[in-house]
Structures are given as structure tokens and as C-alpha cells.
Design a protein around this motif. Structure first.
Motif, mmCIF file in Angstrom:
data_model
loop_
_atom_site.group_PDB
_atom_site.id
_atom_site.type_symbol
_atom_site.label_atom_id
_atom_site.label_comp_id
_atom_site.label_asym_id
_atom_site.label_seq_id
_atom_site.Cartn_x
_atom_site.Cartn_y
_atom_site.Cartn_z
ATOM 1 N N ARG A 20 -21.656 -62.225 73.269
ATOM 2 C CA ARG A 20 -21.098 -61.798 71.981
ATOM 3 C C ARG A 20 -21.872 -62.392 70.814
ATOM 4 O O ARG A 20 -22.083 -61.719 69.805
ATOM 5 C CB ARG A 20 -19.638 -62.231 71.910
ATOM 6 N N ARG A 36 -25.922 -60.453 66.183
ATOM 7 C CA ARG A 36 -25.202 -61.293 65.217
ATOM 8 C C ARG A 36 -26.163 -62.177 64.423
ATOM 9 O O ARG A 36 -26.077 -62.255 63.202
ATOM 10 C CB ARG A 36 -24.174 -62.155 65.950
ATOM 11 N N SER A 79 -19.875 -63.539 56.379
ATOM 12 C CA SER A 79 -18.595 -62.917 56.728
ATOM 13 C C SER A 79 -18.394 -61.596 55.990
ATOM 14 O O SER A 79 -17.902 -60.623 56.570
ATOM 15 C CB SER A 79 -17.442 -63.876 56.422
ATOM 16 N N HIS A 104 -20.902 -58.904 57.548
ATOM 17 C CA HIS A 104 -20.452 -58.384 58.843
ATOM 18 C C HIS A 104 -19.179 -57.551 58.699
ATOM 19 O O HIS A 104 -19.026 -56.528 59.383
ATOM 20 C CB HIS A 104 -20.257 -59.516 59.845
ATOM 21 N N ALA A 105 -18.280 -57.957 57.811
ATOM 22 C CA ALA A 105 -17.055 -57.177 57.602
ATOM 23 C C ALA A 105 -17.379 -55.793 57.050
ATOM 24 O O ALA A 105 -16.811 -54.791 57.495
ATOM 25 C CB ALA A 105 -16.115 -57.919 56.658
ATOM 26 N N ASP A 140 -18.867 -53.720 59.839
ATOM 27 C CA ASP A 140 -17.856 -53.317 60.819
ATOM 28 C C ASP A 140 -17.035 -52.139 60.311
ATOM 29 O O ASP A 140 -16.700 -51.234 61.072
ATOM 30 C CB ASP A 140 -16.928 -54.491 61.151
ATOM 31 N N VAL A 141 -16.722 -52.148 59.027
ATOM 32 C CA VAL A 141 -15.912 -51.085 58.438
ATOM 33 C C VAL A 141 -16.761 -49.860 58.125
ATOM 34 O O VAL A 141 -16.302 -48.730 58.238
ATOM 35 C CB VAL A 141 -15.212 -51.603 57.157
ATOM 36 N N SER A 178 -20.726 -49.643 66.936
ATOM 37 C CA SER A 178 -20.645 -51.099 66.926
ATOM 38 C C SER A 178 -21.726 -51.687 66.020
ATOM 39 O O SER A 178 -22.909 -51.361 66.147
ATOM 40 C CB SER A 178 -20.827 -51.633 68.347
ATOM 41 N N SER A 179 -21.316 -52.558 65.113
ATOM 42 C CA SER A 179 -22.290 -53.184 64.222
ATOM 43 C C SER A 179 -23.241 -54.076 65.007
ATOM 44 O O SER A 179 -24.426 -54.170 64.682
ATOM 45 C CB SER A 179 -21.591 -53.987 63.121
ATOM 46 N N ARG A 180 -22.751 -54.716 66.042
ATOM 47 C CA ARG A 180 -23.616 -55.586 66.854
ATOM 48 C C ARG A 180 -24.687 -54.775 67.582
ATOM 49 O O ARG A 180 -25.827 -55.194 67.667
ATOM 50 C CB ARG A 180 -22.782 -56.380 67.837
ATOM 51 N N GLY A 236 -18.881 -49.230 53.749
ATOM 52 C CA GLY A 236 -17.968 -50.350 53.978
ATOM 53 C C GLY A 236 -17.302 -50.806 52.695
ATOM 54 O O GLY A 236 -16.100 -51.108 52.680
#
Length: 131
Positions: free
Chosen positions: A23, A30, A45, A48-49, A52-53, A58-60, A87
Motif C-alpha cells: 500500500r 504514494r 494530504s 492525495h485527497a 482520490d476524489v 485508483s489514484s495509487r 477533485g
């Protein structure tokens, strides 16, 4: 069989280690995302948020694919600009204006290509903007 509980405990710990390694470890995307965020001057943070939105996948996986393609940090940031914009829009629609998100808006806007105008084409400046 007196070692069975200890063996189960070791297996569970190893499984947790593998889970977190996959992960957050190398190749997860990441760390590449963290480097892009630092390059842009955005909190990890928040970066990445927003991804993700803003991404449908998947952002990863997206970050991992970008890292494996060998693009630089700036080019990766440009390629993620649309997802970051999306996002921002989705975060604001859901939670209203946020100070941390507002701080990111001009950075993301600077990554988006500017539309080429007839005047710019006439003088040979593709994608340049006024000002």
C-alpha cells in the motif's frame, strides 16, 4: 500443537506487513505522489485527497503508472491537473469552500494549458496567455 497460536500470530503479522508494504512501499505510487505534491508546494494530504476524489480510477495505480512511465515531476503534475481540478470541484460541492483547497486552486490553474488565441498564433506563441 502448543505453537499453533504463536504461528498464527506470526502469519498475521507478516500479512499485515505485506499489506502495508504494497500500500505504501516502493511502486505503490504514494511516494511519487508525495514528491509531486512537494514539487508543487501542496500539502501531501490535500494532494492525495484531491486525486482520490478527482480520479475515476485508483489514484495509487495512476501515480504508479506515471512513475513507471518515467515522466518528470512537472510533467506528471501537468498530466494530473484535470484530475486535481475535478477533485477541487467535487470537494467544494460536497463540503463547501475550504481554506486548504482554496490555496491549491492557483497552483492547479497554472498547470492547465492556456487556450491558444488567434493573436497568439499570429505571432507564433502556441498556448501563451495574456498578462
Amino acid at each position: 500443537m502448543e505453537f499453533a497460536p504463536a504461528l498464527v500470530g506470526v502469519v498475521v503479522l507478516l500479512a499485515l506487513g505485506v499489506f502495508f508494504w504494497r500500500r505504501n512501499g516502493p511502486g505503490s505510487g504514494r511516494s511519487f505522489g508525495n514528491r509531486i505534491a512537494a514539487h508543487l508546494g501542496v500539502k501531501r494530504s490535500v494532494f492525495h485527497a484531491l486525486l482520490d476524489v478527482g480520479l475515476r480510477e485508483s489514484s495509487r495505480e495512476t501515480l504508479s503508472r506515471l512513475e513507471k512511465s518515467g515522466v518528470g515531476l512537472q510533467q506528471a503534475a501537468v498530466e494530473l491537473a484535470r484530475a486535481l481540478s475535478s477533485g477541487i470541484e467535487r470537494m467544494e460541492a460536497r463540503f463547501g469552500r475550504q481554506e486548504m483547497v482554496d490555496a491549491v486552486k492557483p497552483i492547479v490553474a497554472s498547470l492547465r494549458p492556456q487556450p491558444e488565441t488567434d493573436a497568439h498564433r499570429a505571432i507564433g506563441i502556441p498556448g501563451a496567455h495574456d498578462g
